[in-house]
Design an enzyme around this catalytic site. Structure first.
Site, PDB file in Angstrom:
ATOM      1  N   ASP A 284      37.227   6.840  71.510  1.00 18.58           N
ATOM      2  CA  ASP A 284      36.564   5.575  71.796  1.00 18.58           C
ATOM      3  C   ASP A 284      36.123   5.628  73.265  1.00 18.58           C
ATOM      4  O   ASP A 284      36.452   6.566  73.997  1.00 18.58           O
ATOM      5  CB  ASP A 284      37.493   4.374  71.516  1.00 18.58           C
ATOM      6  CG  ASP A 284      36.676   3.087  71.309  1.00 18.58           C
ATOM      7  OD1 ASP A 284      35.493   3.060  71.706  1.00 18.58           O
ATOM      8  OD2 ASP A 284      37.221   2.100  70.756  1.00 18.58           O
TER       9      ASP A 284
HETATM   10  C1  BGC Z   1      34.553  -0.013  70.997  1.00 16.20           C
HETATM   11  C2  BGC Z   1      34.030   0.793  69.849  1.00 16.20           C
HETATM   12  C3  BGC Z   1      32.567   1.096  70.032  1.00 16.20           C
HETATM   13  C4  BGC Z   1      32.391   1.835  71.345  1.00 16.20           C
HETATM   14  C5  BGC Z   1      30.965   2.275  71.631  1.00 16.20           C
HETATM   15  C6  BGC Z   1      34.170   0.588  72.329  1.00 16.20           C
HETATM   16  O1  BGC Z   1      34.438  -0.288  73.374  1.00 16.20           O
HETATM   17  O2  BGC Z   1      35.939  -0.139  70.892  1.00 16.20           O
HETATM   18  O3  BGC Z   1      34.253   0.098  68.649  1.00 16.20           O
HETATM   19  O4  BGC Z   1      32.073   1.828  68.958  1.00 16.20           O
HETATM   20  O5  BGC Z   1      32.822   0.975  72.389  1.00 16.20           O
HETATM   21  O6  BGC Z   1      30.149   1.247  72.002  1.00 16.20           O
END
Ligand code: BGC
Length: 748
Positions: A284
């Site tokens: 993530d």
């Molecule tokens: C979130 C994810 C997301 C990623 C990319 C993160 O802060 O937890 O769910 O896909 O950002 O934007």
């Protein structure tokens, strides 16, 4: 929004966009051909080029800022660029100007639609209609690919049992089986035939247990046992892998002390070892770097090594791999063969998507599909199926012929951006139809609009303007809830009542004596118990998306009949959280014992029954899981099993009659629950094992049969092995998780 770091020096070279828009036929080939292509490419790569593939960066600003890094092969994937001209330019530089010409994976959070926004995922789940959800995911992929996106960070499969957690909005709610069905549907919808230029790779997230954040506070630690993970939290991921999900994202949380991005048990043993996943695992956003804050690694080099050890292929925004992997390989701390494996997983996805053959997006054709009429129609139908009728004293549906003067009020009546909900990056307020607009179009000259409150959090002492208008109207349609910003990532809440003076507004409307119909738009089940008596009917729409307005107008007027069901338990008060239907049986189950209000004030210390409940709120929720009314009524009868005893490899078949006992056609979500009465471990009081939508004409009786393989009753018991434990079971066929009479059967 996150800051968008520009890590690479701006290239001085001005680059012009000139790329072919012609699509060549896909030639990705058979599995062994794909593997051969992967290996051939890998054999030509330097260590630095391999590490470059493992690096994902967020776009921002000028393409030129990234050109140098792209040319050097330092970027495997870009996220957050949806300008198709820029996407093509990124690809052109990668394909034409880097040594090996490897195209980029262009990623975006396309969570519930791209431009045409569908209901938030929690609202998608409340349709209990996987086919419709699959069709919606396809719409999203057609629009997203039209602007160059070939990878979405969806579906989110985190089971969420605490509505304080803002990200409950992004998933399918509390139930493993419902989540599983939605997971499969979304993966199928996004990926279709992967090499087709309108397909996007799905990314199942967040692996794993993220939704169990302690106290519902986002990013918080979780303490799930391996058995709980395997019985409740992991099955949707396993099913999505079986359905072909190409990528997976590790989660932010640490479970029992181990952050997911450094969790070899989850990624290597379970995902790859047990489930045979050969797709791409991405972190993530900066979750590799956050292992330093967790206190799980000393510095970026240390956490990069730990992520490698866990089997994570791609680094989203930590730059840990880019900065330290070469050094780690040279020192012997990381094996180059492990890097080769990660790069294989990345290249495989690129090949399967047909990116080597078709790296570019056809800008003009891509524009033409945005907000296509059939996309809007699908979004509207989904919003219609998603809304849940929680209360109706008979005022709904409204009789259009009898409506002369409608008062529309409330902070969500005309909030085009907010009705899109969280993670609607590319949805646009200008294309959104609000309930106010839909009703004005439907009843020209008959709608009076007095917002009452401009925002859900606004406080007002008096509502004279609204009340005066209410007195002149013959029906009041009030749109309450929470704006998009009150749910989603990092938007957890400790108080789930309607915010601001919304409850007071509702009470003031009720006091006029006119019929009040409340519609709630929110990212979670709010605690609306005190508001229910102040309306004659309540529709719960979550955040319904671009076409929420026409969908709700159709429902209010009876052109569509509500069929949505609660995908999560609705609490009476936030202090009940977490409360979910498939809890284990305690040693002292609640038995309707005395509540505090029934005890005289002067009573001294006394035994109140000694069972599991709250003295002030009892043990039951406001609405159970699977609940929702219709404009008609349904009855279940003749529920019978085909046998009394089944073998572990048998199939339980239950037959029953579903009757539409009302005067309108309607759709019921038939639900089948099972309880395993005695196990090697305590078992949930009920578990959903099947659901289907059945549409019946008024008065119609339909004989139905549902078959459930006995193997679906398997669980991981005391010995850690997943299997069916023979013994006694009960089965319910009902319209929600709290109704019906169980029928007994045995497994031998
Ligand atoms: C979130 C994810 C997301 C990623 C990319 C993160 O802060 O937890 O769910 O896909 O950002 O934007």
């Amino acid at each position: 929004m996150k800051p968008i770091p520009i890590l690479f020096l701006a290239s001085l070279l001005a680059v012009s966009v000139s790329c072919t828009t012609e699509r060549k036929p896909s030639t990705v080939g058979t599995t062994s051909e794909v593997e051969r292509r992967v290996d051939q490419l890998l054999s030509r790569m330097t260590l630095a080029e391999k590490i470059g593939q493992m690096n994902q960066v967020s776009a921002g600003g000028e393409v030129a800022n990234y050109a140098d890094a792209l040319r050097k092969g330092q970027v495997g994937s870009i996220l957050n660029e949806v300008d198709p001209v820029k996407v093509n330019e990124f690809q052109r530089i990668s394909v034409e100007e880097s040594r090996l010409g490897i195209p980029l994976l262009v990623a975006r959070d396309v969570i519930h639609g791209f431009h045409t926004i569908f209901p938030i995922p929690l609202g998608l789940a409340s349709t209990f209609d996987p086919e419709l959800v699959e069709a919606g995911a396809r719409v999203a992929s057609v629009e997203a690919t039209g602007q160059g996106v070939r990878w979405t960070f969806s579906p989110m499969l985190d089971i969420a049992r605490d509505p304080r957690w803002g990200r409950m909005a992004e998933g399918s709610g509390e139930d493993t089986y419902l989540d599983t069905r939605m997971a499969e549907a979304m993966v199928r919808g996004y990926q279709g035939d992967l090499s087709d230029a309108t397909s996007i790779a799905a990314c199942i997230k967040h692996f794993a247990g993220y939704g169990a954040a302690e106290g519902g506070r986002d990013y918080n630690s979780t303490f799930l046992t391996e058995r709980q993970l395997r019985n409740v939290y992991l099955p949707p991921f396993e099913a999505a892998v079986k359905a072909g999900a190409m990528t997976l994202m590790t989660s932010f949380n640490d479970n029992d002390g181990v952050p997911s991005t450094g969790n070899a048990f989850l990624v290597k043993d379970v995902l790859r070892g047990e489930w045979g996943f050969d797709g791409l695992v991405v972190t993530d956003w900066n979750s590799m770097g956050e292992m330093i804050s967790h206190g799980f690694g000393e510095d970026r080099k240390d956490v990069a090594r730990k992520a490698m050890e866990a089997g994570v292929d791609m680094d989203m925004m930590t730059y840990g791999y880019l900065s330290h992997l070469e050094e780690l390989v040279r020192s012997g701390a990381v094996r180059e063969s492990d890097i080769d494996q990660a790069v294989r997983n990345i290249l495989r996805v690129k090949i399967l998507l047909g990116l080597f053959e078709n790296p570019y997006v056809d800008v003009e054709a891509g524009q033409a599909v945005q907000y296509a009429p059939d996309h809007l129609a699908a979004a509207q139908k989904t919003a219609e199926e998603s809304a849940i009728l929680l209360k109706n004293d008979g005022v709904l549906p409204l009789d259009p012929a009898a409506v002369r003067n409608i008062l529309v009020t409330g902070p969500l009546a005309d909030a085009p951006h907010d009705q899109l909900g969280t993670w609607a990056f590319d949805g646009e307020a200008g294309h959104t139809v609000t309930p106010l607009r839909a009703l004005q179009e439907r009843f020209p000259g008959k709608v009076t609009y007095v917002p009452g409150l401009a925002y859900s959090r606004e406080r007002r002492d008096r509502f004279d303007d609204v009340v005066a208008a209410a007195r002149r109207s013959d029906v009041i349609l009030v749109f309450l809830g929470e704006e998009a910003i009150l749910s989603g990532e990092a938007h957890s809440l400790a108080d789930l009542n309607l915010k601001g003076s919304q409850s007071e507004l509702l009470a003031a409307l009720k006091a006029t004596g006119k019929p009040v119909v409340a519609t709630v738009m929110a990212g979670r089940p709010l605690t609306i118990e005190r508001d229910l008596p102040n309306c004659a009917a309540m529709l719960y729409a979550f955040h319904p998306g671009t076409m929420g307005g026409p969908a709700l107008a159709n429902l209010l007027l009876g052109d569509a009949v509500p069929s949505g069901k609660t995908p999560v338990t609705f609490l009476r008060t936030v202090g009940q959280a977490p409360l979910y239907y498939s809890h284990n049986m305690t040693g002292r189950p609640y038995n309707g014992e005395t509540l505090l209000d029934d005890i005289p004030l002067e009573a001294g210390q006394t035994s109140l029954g000694n069972t599991s409940y709250y003295l002030d709120y009892g043990a039951y929720p406001l609405f159970p899981f699977g609940y929702g009314l219709s404009y008609t009524t349904f009855a279940y009868s003749d529920i019978a099993l085909d046998r009394e005893t089944y073998a572990t490899d048998g199939t339980v078949t239950v037959s029953f009659t579903l009757s539409n006992t009302g005067t309108r056609a309607g759709t019921e979500v038939v639900q089948v629950y099972v309880r395993d009465l005695v196990g090697s471990i305590t078992r949930p009081v009920k578990e959903l094992k099947h659901f289907e939508r059945v549409t019946l004409a008024p008065g119609e009786n339909r004989a139905l049969k549902v078959s459930i393989p006995v193997q679906e009753l398997a669980f991981v018991g005391l010995d850690g092995v997943k299997k069916v434990e023979p013994g006694e079971f009960q089965l319910w066929v009902a319209g929600d998780s709290a109704s019906g009479t169980g029928v007994a059967f045995n497994v031998k």
